[in-house]
Design a protein around this motif. Sequence first.
Motif, mmCIF file in Angstrom:
data_model
loop_
_atom_site.group_PDB
_atom_site.id
_atom_site.type_symbol
_atom_site.label_atom_id
_atom_site.label_comp_id
_atom_site.label_asym_id
_atom_site.label_seq_id
_atom_site.Cartn_x
_atom_site.Cartn_y
_atom_site.Cartn_z
ATOM 1 N N GLY A 90 0.789 -1.221 0.000
ATOM 2 C CA GLY A 90 0.000 0.000 0.000
ATOM 3 C C GLY A 90 0.826 1.278 0.000
ATOM 4 O O GLY A 90 0.463 2.264 0.639
ATOM 5 N N ARG A 91 1.925 1.264 -0.748
ATOM 6 C CA ARG A 91 2.745 2.466 -0.858
ATOM 7 C C ARG A 91 2.216 3.365 -1.975
ATOM 8 O O ARG A 91 1.387 2.952 -2.778
ATOM 9 C CB ARG A 91 4.202 2.082 -1.147
ATOM 10 C CG ARG A 91 4.862 1.222 -0.082
ATOM 11 C CD ARG A 91 6.164 0.623 -0.602
ATOM 12 N NE ARG A 91 5.921 -0.259 -1.741
ATOM 13 C CZ ARG A 91 6.871 -0.951 -2.366
ATOM 14 N NH1 ARG A 91 8.133 -0.862 -1.952
ATOM 15 N NH2 ARG A 91 6.576 -1.738 -3.392
ATOM 16 N N VAL A 92 2.745 4.581 -2.025
ATOM 17 C CA VAL A 92 2.411 5.471 -3.142
ATOM 18 C C VAL A 92 2.849 4.828 -4.463
ATOM 19 O O VAL A 92 2.226 5.033 -5.503
ATOM 20 C CB VAL A 92 3.054 6.859 -2.941
ATOM 21 C CG1 VAL A 92 2.900 7.721 -4.187
ATOM 22 C CG2 VAL A 92 2.437 7.564 -1.737
ATOM 23 N N ARG A 93 3.895 4.024 -4.405
ATOM 24 C CA ARG A 93 4.353 3.323 -5.616
ATOM 25 C C ARG A 93 3.242 2.448 -6.193
ATOM 26 O O ARG A 93 3.030 2.427 -7.403
ATOM 27 C CB ARG A 93 5.585 2.478 -5.270
ATOM 28 C CG ARG A 93 6.141 1.694 -6.437
ATOM 29 C CD ARG A 93 7.428 0.991 -6.048
ATOM 30 N NE ARG A 93 7.984 0.231 -7.143
ATOM 31 C CZ ARG A 93 9.164 -0.387 -7.107
ATOM 32 N NH1 ARG A 93 9.895 -0.317 -6.001
ATOM 33 N NH2 ARG A 93 9.609 -1.058 -8.143
ATOM 34 N N GLU A 94 2.552 1.704 -5.330
ATOM 35 C CA GLU A 94 1.438 0.870 -5.818
ATOM 36 C C GLU A 94 0.294 1.745 -6.347
ATOM 37 O O GLU A 94 -0.361 1.387 -7.327
ATOM 38 C CB GLU A 94 0.926 -0.041 -4.709
ATOM 39 C CG GLU A 94 1.741 -1.317 -4.506
ATOM 40 C CD GLU A 94 3.042 -1.079 -3.766
ATOM 41 O OE1 GLU A 94 4.063 -1.672 -4.159
ATOM 42 O OE2 GLU A 94 3.047 -0.294 -2.790
ATOM 43 N N LEU A 95 0.064 2.884 -5.698
ATOM 44 C CA LEU A 95 -0.975 3.795 -6.170
ATOM 45 C C LEU A 95 -0.657 4.310 -7.572
ATOM 46 O O LEU A 95 -1.531 4.361 -8.444
ATOM 47 C CB LEU A 95 -1.127 4.964 -5.194
ATOM 48 C CG LEU A 95 -2.098 6.080 -5.623
ATOM 49 C CD1 LEU A 95 -3.517 5.550 -5.760
ATOM 50 C CD2 LEU A 95 -2.040 7.240 -4.626
ATOM 51 N N LEU A 96 0.594 4.670 -7.809
ATOM 52 C CA LEU A 96 0.970 5.196 -9.125
ATOM 53 C C LEU A 96 0.946 4.100 -10.183
ATOM 54 O O LEU A 96 0.635 4.364 -11.346
ATOM 55 C CB LEU A 96 2.350 5.840 -9.046
ATOM 56 C CG LEU A 96 2.386 7.175 -8.288
ATOM 57 C CD1 LEU A 96 3.818 7.626 -8.041
ATOM 58 C CD2 LEU A 96 1.618 8.248 -9.053
ATOM 59 N N GLU A 97 1.242 2.874 -9.792
ATOM 60 C CA GLU A 97 1.149 1.776 -10.764
ATOM 61 C C GLU A 97 -0.302 1.549 -11.176
ATOM 62 O O GLU A 97 -0.609 1.352 -12.360
ATOM 63 C CB GLU A 97 1.742 0.495 -10.173
ATOM 64 C CG GLU A 97 1.862 -0.653 -11.162
ATOM 65 C CD GLU A 97 2.713 -0.317 -12.372
ATOM 66 O OE1 GLU A 97 2.305 -0.691 -13.501
ATOM 67 O OE2 GLU A 97 3.772 0.309 -12.224
ATOM 68 N N LEU A 98 -1.206 1.598 -10.196
ATOM 69 C CA LEU A 98 -2.632 1.488 -10.522
ATOM 70 C C LEU A 98 -3.065 2.664 -11.388
ATOM 71 O O LEU A 98 -3.776 2.483 -12.395
ATOM 72 C CB LEU A 98 -3.451 1.452 -9.233
ATOM 73 C CG LEU A 98 -4.976 1.532 -9.390
ATOM 74 C CD1 LEU A 98 -5.496 0.340 -10.196
ATOM 75 C CD2 LEU A 98 -5.658 1.609 -8.029
ATOM 76 N N THR A 99 -2.652 3.869 -11.034
ATOM 77 C CA THR A 99 -3.012 5.047 -11.803
ATOM 78 C C THR A 99 -2.508 4.940 -13.238
ATOM 79 O O THR A 99 -3.207 5.331 -14.186
ATOM 80 C CB THR A 99 -2.430 6.317 -11.137
ATOM 81 O OG1 THR A 99 -2.904 6.406 -9.795
ATOM 82 C CG2 THR A 99 -2.834 7.567 -11.898
ATOM 83 N N ALA A 227 0.485 2.112 -23.885
ATOM 84 C CA ALA A 227 0.601 2.008 -22.427
ATOM 85 C C ALA A 227 1.266 3.253 -21.857
ATOM 86 O O ALA A 227 2.174 3.831 -22.465
ATOM 87 C CB ALA A 227 1.405 0.764 -22.044
ATOM 88 N N ARG A 228 0.800 3.655 -20.667
ATOM 89 C CA ARG A 228 1.313 4.854 -20.011
ATOM 90 C C ARG A 228 1.969 4.496 -18.680
ATOM 91 O O ARG A 228 1.662 3.494 -18.049
ATOM 92 C CB ARG A 228 0.174 5.849 -19.738
ATOM 93 C CG ARG A 228 -0.565 6.297 -20.991
ATOM 94 C CD ARG A 228 0.281 7.241 -21.826
ATOM 95 N NE ARG A 228 -0.390 7.585 -23.071
ATOM 96 C CZ ARG A 228 -0.196 6.962 -24.230
ATOM 97 N NH1 ARG A 228 0.658 5.939 -24.277
ATOM 98 N NH2 ARG A 228 -0.823 7.332 -25.315
ATOM 99 N N ARG A 229 2.857 5.366 -18.252
ATOM 100 C CA ARG A 229 3.373 5.307 -16.891
ATOM 101 C C ARG A 229 3.234 6.701 -16.300
ATOM 102 O O ARG A 229 3.527 7.694 -16.959
ATOM 103 C CB ARG A 229 4.832 4.837 -16.872
ATOM 104 C CG ARG A 229 5.384 4.690 -15.458
ATOM 105 C CD ARG A 229 6.784 4.106 -15.430
ATOM 106 N NE ARG A 229 6.756 2.640 -15.407
ATOM 107 C CZ ARG A 229 7.228 1.869 -16.366
ATOM 108 N NH1 ARG A 229 7.753 2.415 -17.449
ATOM 109 N NH2 ARG A 229 7.182 0.557 -16.268
ATOM 110 N N CYS A 230 2.763 6.775 -15.053
ATOM 111 C CA CYS A 230 2.547 8.054 -14.374
ATOM 112 C C CYS A 230 3.452 8.144 -13.151
ATOM 113 O O CYS A 230 3.726 7.147 -12.487
ATOM 114 C CB CYS A 230 1.092 8.199 -13.935
ATOM 115 S SG CYS A 230 -0.118 8.100 -15.286
ATOM 116 N N ALA A 231 3.895 9.351 -12.857
ATOM 117 C CA ALA A 231 4.682 9.615 -11.656
ATOM 118 C C ALA A 231 4.232 10.954 -11.088
ATOM 119 O O ALA A 231 3.788 11.835 -11.831
ATOM 120 C CB ALA A 231 6.181 9.634 -11.979
ATOM 121 N N ALA A 232 4.341 11.116 -9.776
ATOM 122 C CA ALA A 232 3.830 12.335 -9.134
ATOM 123 C C ALA A 232 4.594 12.613 -7.853
ATOM 124 O O ALA A 232 4.961 11.686 -7.123
ATOM 125 C CB ALA A 232 2.337 12.194 -8.843
#
Length: 447
Positions: A90-99, A227-232
Motif C-alpha cells: 500500500g505504498r504510493v508506488r502501488e498507487l501510481l502503478e494502478l493510476t 501504455a502509459r506510466r505516471c509519476a507524481a
Amino acid sequence: MPTDAVFLLGESREHPMHVGGLQLYEPPPGAGPDFVREFTDALISSDEFQPTFRKHPATIMGGITPMAWAYDDEVDVDYHVRRSALASPGRVRELLELTSRLHTSLLDRHRPLWELYVVEGLKDGRFAMYCKMHHALIDGVSAQKLMQRALSNDPDDPEIRAPWSLAKPKRKSSPTSRVGSLLRTAGSVAALGPSTVSLARAALFEQQVTLPFGAPRTMLNVKIGGARRCAAQSWSVDRIKSVKRAAGVTLNDVVLAMCSGALRYYLLEQNALPDTPLVAMVPVSLRREDEADAGGNLVGAILCNLATDADDPAERLQAVSESMRSNKKVFSELPRIQALALSAMNMGSLALAAVPGWVNSTSPPFNLVISNVPGPQEQLYCGGARLDGNYPLSAILDGQALNITLVSNAGNLDFGLVGCRRSVPHLQRLLAHLESSLKDLERAVGV
C-alpha cells in the motif's frame, strides 16, 4: 463542435485522448474504518448529472459517430464511480502503478466519457481519487477548476460534493486549454491568412528567439505505444521562491531549470543526452497589463531553450530565464493576430504527427511540453478530508513521449508526469532527478 470531433477522431488505442488527475486525501481526525466507503457512497448518491457528464458519441444506423452527441437520461453511476483498494504494502508506488493502468485504458464510447476511482489501502491511512474525462468534454484547466469547485476551504464542512452535480458557472469567457487549446490554435492557423503567418515568421527571424524544428532528436521524440506510466510528487513553493529571489528570475524560470536539470540527469543515465539543448514548449499568458481584469485567458505556445548541454546549474538557469524573457518579449510586441499565428506555427507540426513517416523523418518542433497551471492557494477539503496532493495527468502524442504538468496547491507545486511506458523507461527516476536538480540550483545560488 468541430473541435470535439477532432479529439474523438484523433483517438486510437495508442493515443487515448483523456485528461486525468490524481488527488491524495488525509481523512479527518477521528474518521473511522468505514470513512472511505461512506465517502464513496455519498458520491454515488449524487444522482443529478450536468449535461457534460451525460453525453457520449451518438449511435447512428448502428455505428458510433464522433460528429454528434447523445445524452443519457439515466447514468449508471455504479459503473462510473468505482471503489478499489491497493495491494499490500500500500505504498504510493502501488498507487501510481494502478493510476498508470487506469490512465492507459480507453473510455467506453457507449457511455458518458468519464470515470472516477476512489482508492483506499494506502499504508499511511490516506486515500486517493483518480478521475479522467475525455478531452472532447473538457480541457485540463477546466477540469482542475471543476474539481476545486467541488471542494471547500472549511475543514468542518461535512458536505461531499460530486463534480457532476455542480451547476455550470456563468461563463465570462472560455478558459484556454493546455494541449487542447493549443491544438485548436494550430488547427486554425490557415484561417489567419498567409500574410499574417508571413509577418509572424518575419518577426521570428528578426529576433533571436527559439525556432520550431530546432530541437534535437531524442529518445523522447518517437512514435508512442498505448501504455502509459505516471509519476507524481510535490515540492514546496517556498524552496522554489528562495531560488527565484536569489537568482533574480521568475518562479516559472526556476521550475523550467529544475526540469532541465532532471532531464539532463535522466538522459545521461540513459546514455542519450544530445549535444544540443532540449527545447520545451511552455504555455504562457499573453495578456497585457491593462487586460489583467478583463476575464478569460490568452495563452501562447512559447519555445524555451532548456540549456541541457550546460553542466553548470546556474548557467542553465540564466539561459532558461533569458530564453523565456526574449521569447515572451517577441510575443508581447506582436499584434495579437500575429502572436496567435506564431503560436500556431510553433504547434502546427503536432497535427502532422499522424502522417506516416513524419515523426521519424523530421526534426521535432520541441522535445516536450512543460505546463505550469494555476491552482488553489489555500488548503482545501472534501467532506472534512484534507487535500494533500493534486497531480495533473495529461495526454501525450506521437513524437512527444513525455509530458510534465504541475499545479500550485496550498504552498506546494504538485508535479504530474506522464510518459509512454515503452519509450520512457523508469519514468519514476525523474522524480529523484527533479529533487537533485532543485538541490543543485539551491547550492548554485547560495540558498
